[in-house]
Design a protein around this motif. Sequence first.
Motif, mmCIF file in Angstrom:
data_model
loop_
_atom_site.group_PDB
_atom_site.id
_atom_site.type_symbol
_atom_site.label_atom_id
_atom_site.label_comp_id
_atom_site.label_asym_id
_atom_site.label_seq_id
_atom_site.Cartn_x
_atom_site.Cartn_y
_atom_site.Cartn_z
ATOM 1 N N THR A 64 2.654 19.757 16.725
ATOM 2 C CA THR A 64 1.644 20.613 17.367
ATOM 3 C C THR A 64 1.195 19.984 18.680
ATOM 4 O O THR A 64 1.099 18.766 18.804
ATOM 5 C CB THR A 64 0.430 20.818 16.454
ATOM 6 N N LEU A 65 0.910 20.827 19.664
ATOM 7 C CA LEU A 65 0.556 20.364 21.005
ATOM 8 C C LEU A 65 -0.771 20.960 21.455
ATOM 9 O O LEU A 65 -1.113 22.092 21.075
ATOM 10 C CB LEU A 65 1.654 20.748 22.006
ATOM 11 N N ASN B 234 0.732 14.675 26.483
ATOM 12 C CA ASN B 234 0.979 16.102 26.258
ATOM 13 C C ASN B 234 0.127 17.013 27.132
ATOM 14 O O ASN B 234 0.158 18.228 26.954
ATOM 15 C CB ASN B 234 0.739 16.435 24.782
#
Length: 549
Positions: free
Chosen positions: A99-100, A334
């Motif tokens: 997940t980002l 990220n």
Amino acid sequence: MAASCAAASEFLCTFNKQMPRVYQFSLCTFRRISISATKCGSQPQLQPKSSPQQLVGVVGLEIHAQIRSNTKLFSASPVRFSSPPNSLVSFFDASLPGTLPVLNKRCVEAAVMTGLALNCTINHKSLFDRKHYFYADLPAGYQITQQRRPIAVDGVLNYSLMGGKKKNQVVRKRARITQIQLEQDSGKSLHDDLRSQTLIDLNRAGVGLMELVMEPDMSCGEEAAAAVRELQLILQALGTCEGNMSEGQLRVDANVSVHRPGRPFGVRTEVKNINSARYLARAIDYEIQRQIQVLESGGTVQNETRAYDSKTGGTIPMRDKEGLQDYRFMPEPNLPPLIVYEDHASLPTGTELSQAVVLQEMRDRLPELPHVTRDRLVDAYSILPEHSFTLVNEDGLVEYFEAVMKRTRMNARKVIGWVTNELLGQLKQQDSSVGQSPIGPSALAELLELQETGKISSSGAKQVFQEMWRSPGKTAHLIIEEKDLGLVSDTEQLHGICQRILDSHPEEVNAIRKGNKKVLNKLMGLVQKETKGRADPVVVRAILQDKSS
């Protein structure tokens, strides 16, 4: 989409089985906060010894303001208070692999607007970092924040407090703001001592925060509380934070030390997570006096984190800070650099306007700030400074007052008396907001206009007000007719009533003739009692003076 929801439900079920059992708790909600009236440097519990060069306090604040946003800082999870535990947790909030983070534009705009309102320099390019620290209630094991280059720097908070012997003089102060940074909140760890369990709720994990770091420009609890209250009003005016401290939307850490003027600052302690301006003032004043007592007794102040105990009114040790804390900051891989553009002309070709944060747009959206409103009210209506503080401190009261002023010829100071004493008094009794008042501005203005034009006495107007409060929708005119509260206009009838009062109180008449004019007020009260407050006091006084002379 259905598969994703099913996967989320399955994960949360597994998560709740593996983690300690979760429960939620409730907090009392307070509509507003008050500032401690304690004088700077005073504290009843501890008294320092006298010294040729008195030690004084030094106070700096770190404030975490929860951004008013529908969703979290880096995920689409909704933000709501008192939702069922772990019901507002996305895959990213739970730190599932792969997940980002996706940055919430609303949170960026809120931080920019707050920075502009606080006279900060907005960095056109800011960076995100990971802060590695053991957060039991952050599954990722780190917090995304801004350490190297925050979104705003070098600001100032101008605030005021009432000073002087009678607390009726405006004392203006300022506190420098080092920086404002965006970061994500952690979840809640709730400790169940009875079962020796720690209970985790991740609803708050990932909620957007603005951390405001302030320079040590304050000297006591009263100043710190006034600064926090002013910041709260600014954030509420901007709409960037609701500022409800009882719900954790505004949390304050106070850094407190003492020193002798002209000498370096002493060792500081940090008082963590204070959720009330009143408690903030008490905690700081206690901590200042505690440190003074330690030093004057030959001891050494420890560099430590302390907590405020509202039951005892003192601070208690939590953990020491003597060792250098290594948060192991590293750039957040990220998230790209956060770019804020000056105006539309500076936007790169092809940039979607809906995805860009533009400073000029934020400047144009800035509302009137609290200190400007207070100054304007004093200048426009010639009211006292303390009255302007009362109006601004209560949500919606400025608009209510000005709406009344537009509809009546009554003097502004008289209107202030009605708004702050009668209206606000009733609201406080019922713990209601201005928007919930059963008497609107036009209805109150109608009543005040009747009093101003001599249709009803001041005491009669208060009776009408009470009836209007009990019976919303009834007009002042209707209540006056139903209750027969209009002023007695028959002069002959008033002469007869006054004569009867004088005839039945010969001693008071003699006292008046001997020069004791104060007795006249007693006779006026008797006339008003007989007329049920319907007699014009000016006319009654003139008649009584004439007949008793």
